[in-house]
Design a protein around this motif. Structure first.
Motif, PDB file in Angstrom:
ATOM      1  N   MET A  15      30.327  36.823  34.002  1.00 53.84           N
ATOM      2  CA  MET A  15      31.657  36.424  34.675  1.00 53.84           C
ATOM      3  C   MET A  15      31.342  36.117  36.164  1.00 53.84           C
ATOM      4  O   MET A  15      31.246  37.089  36.787  1.00 53.84           O
ATOM      5  CB  MET A  15      32.718  37.455  34.437  1.00 53.84           C
ATOM      6  CG  MET A  15      34.050  37.144  34.981  1.00 53.84           C
ATOM      7  SD  MET A  15      35.356  38.348  34.707  1.00 53.84           S
ATOM      8  CE  MET A  15      35.731  37.925  33.043  1.00 53.84           C
ATOM      9  N   GLY A  16      31.062  34.800  36.626  1.00 50.19           N
ATOM     10  CA  GLY A  16      31.059  34.545  37.883  1.00 50.19           C
ATOM     11  C   GLY A  16      29.622  34.942  38.116  1.00 50.19           C
ATOM     12  O   GLY A  16      28.632  34.608  37.634  1.00 50.19           O
ATOM     13  N   ARG A  17      29.731  35.859  39.244  1.00 53.34           N
ATOM     14  CA  ARG A  17      28.227  36.469  39.784  1.00 53.34           C
ATOM     15  C   ARG A  17      27.872  37.781  38.974  1.00 53.34           C
ATOM     16  O   ARG A  17      26.794  38.273  39.161  1.00 53.34           O
ATOM     17  CB  ARG A  17      27.996  36.421  41.029  1.00 53.34           C
ATOM     18  CG  ARG A  17      28.183  35.217  41.818  1.00 53.34           C
ATOM     19  CD  ARG A  17      27.979  35.619  43.397  1.00 53.34           C
ATOM     20  NE  ARG A  17      28.021  34.213  43.962  1.00 53.34           N
ATOM     21  CZ  ARG A  17      27.913  34.119  45.230  1.00 53.34           C
ATOM     22  NH1 ARG A  17      27.938  35.061  46.392  1.00 53.34           N
ATOM     23  NH2 ARG A  17      28.007  32.762  45.875  1.00 53.34           N
ATOM     24  N   GLY A  18      28.939  38.286  38.279  1.00 53.50           N
ATOM     25  CA  GLY A  18      28.862  39.522  37.502  1.00 53.50           C
ATOM     26  C   GLY A  18      28.900  39.267  36.180  1.00 53.50           C
ATOM     27  O   GLY A  18      28.447  38.700  35.462  1.00 53.50           O
ATOM     28  N   LYS A  19      29.440  40.375  35.530  1.00 52.62           N
ATOM     29  CA  LYS A  19      29.563  40.399  34.122  1.00 52.62           C
ATOM     30  C   LYS A  19      30.807  41.336  33.676  1.00 52.62           C
ATOM     31  O   LYS A  19      31.100  42.244  34.628  1.00 52.62           O
ATOM     32  CB  LYS A  19      28.366  41.142  33.530  1.00 52.62           C
ATOM     33  CG  LYS A  19      27.952  42.501  33.879  1.00 52.62           C
ATOM     34  CD  LYS A  19      26.532  42.762  33.448  1.00 52.62           C
ATOM     35  CE  LYS A  19      25.966  44.097  34.100  1.00 52.62           C
ATOM     36  NZ  LYS A  19      24.754  44.313  33.464  1.00 52.62           N
ATOM     37  N   PHE A  20      31.411  41.043  32.598  1.00 55.71           N
ATOM     38  CA  PHE A  20      32.455  41.631  32.022  1.00 55.71           C
ATOM     39  C   PHE A  20      32.144  42.519  30.736  1.00 55.71           C
ATOM     40  O   PHE A  20      31.496  41.789  29.733  1.00 55.71           O
ATOM     41  CB  PHE A  20      33.630  40.489  31.361  1.00 55.71           C
ATOM     42  CG  PHE A  20      34.820  41.351  30.836  1.00 55.71           C
ATOM     43  CD1 PHE A  20      35.551  42.181  31.394  1.00 55.71           C
ATOM     44  CD2 PHE A  20      34.877  40.872  29.451  1.00 55.71           C
ATOM     45  CE1 PHE A  20      36.617  42.868  30.628  1.00 55.71           C
ATOM     46  CE2 PHE A  20      35.845  41.531  28.749  1.00 55.71           C
ATOM     47  CZ  PHE A  20      36.800  42.321  29.240  1.00 55.71           C
TER      48      PHE A  20
END
Length: 228
Positions: A15-20
């Motif tokens: 998710m974007g630069r991160g994670k969900f």
């Protein structure tokens, strides 16, 4: 022996630069003959869990074993074979082939298994008898009601006599009368054939039929209870 064993399972999505993190440290077992619902609000991870059990998706961490198979280690061909032989699917949108008749829709999984014409005919008629649609074998989906379409989907799911049926919101598009008819049919199949049913649902009508209810909240198992 458990049909399905899940230990420390985590599922993450970029998710974007991160994670969900959709599922967090899930530990569950399912045995033969269960009639179990995975319940919870939208976004709680119900469908994600069902997809991983059905080898349509794979976990990010932890282990998931279905019919003795480690889902993460299966090739695409092996996953397909597991689904073809052991798992039936029922979707809220039915997923019937519009140009096929009722008979042909139910027959399709058996063609993939390489069964003979005579074996297929016998199995299809038996499955349609289970759901009360032997009088509709030549009809096409557009000629059926929503309840009838879902009954065809159930027949297609059980025609190969799978060990497990995964039902994702199977009553979402049905009125109360058709919902109860569908649920009674699935309950009868569960009791007489010993097929394990696992539902993803937040429908109170479905929940009222369950033998076991697993509540997910924010991707975690909040409660796991036997329903009297």
């Amino acid at each position: 022996m458990a049909l399905i064993e899940i230990n420390g399972m985590i599922k993450e999505y970029p998710m974007g630069r991160g994670k969900f993190t959709a599922l967090k440290n899930i530990d569950l077992e399912f045995t033969e003959g269960e009639f179990t619902g995975i319940v919870g609000p939208s976004g709680s991870g119900k469908t994600t869990l069902l997809n991983i059990i059905g080898s349509l998706d794979v976990q990010s961490d932890g282990s998931v074993r279905v019919m003795g198979n480690d889902i993460e280690k299966l090739s695409g061909k092996q996953s397909s074979k597991l689904r073809s032989k052991h798992i039936g699917f029922i979707f809220q949108t039915y997923n019937l082939l519009p140009v096929y008749t009722v008979f042909e829709n139910v027959e399709f999984p058996l063609i993939l298994l390489g069964m003979s014409t005579e074996e297929r005919k016998k199995a299809v008629l038996e499955a349609l008898d289970w759901v009360g649609l032997t009088d509709k074998i030549k009809s096409r989906p557009a000629q059926l009601s929503g309840g009838e379409c879902q009954r065809v989907a159930i027949a297609r799911a059980i025609v190969k006599k799978p060990d497990i049926v995964l039902a994702d919101e199977p009553t979402a598009n049905l009125d109360a009368e058709n919902s109860h008819h569908i649920l009674k049919t699935m309950k009868k199949i569960n009791e007489e054939l010993g097929t394990t049913f696992i539902f993803s649902t937040h429908d109170a009508k479905v929940i009222s039929y369950l033998k076991r209810k697993i509540t997910l909240l924010d991707g975690k198992v909040f409660k796991d209870e036997i329903v009297e």
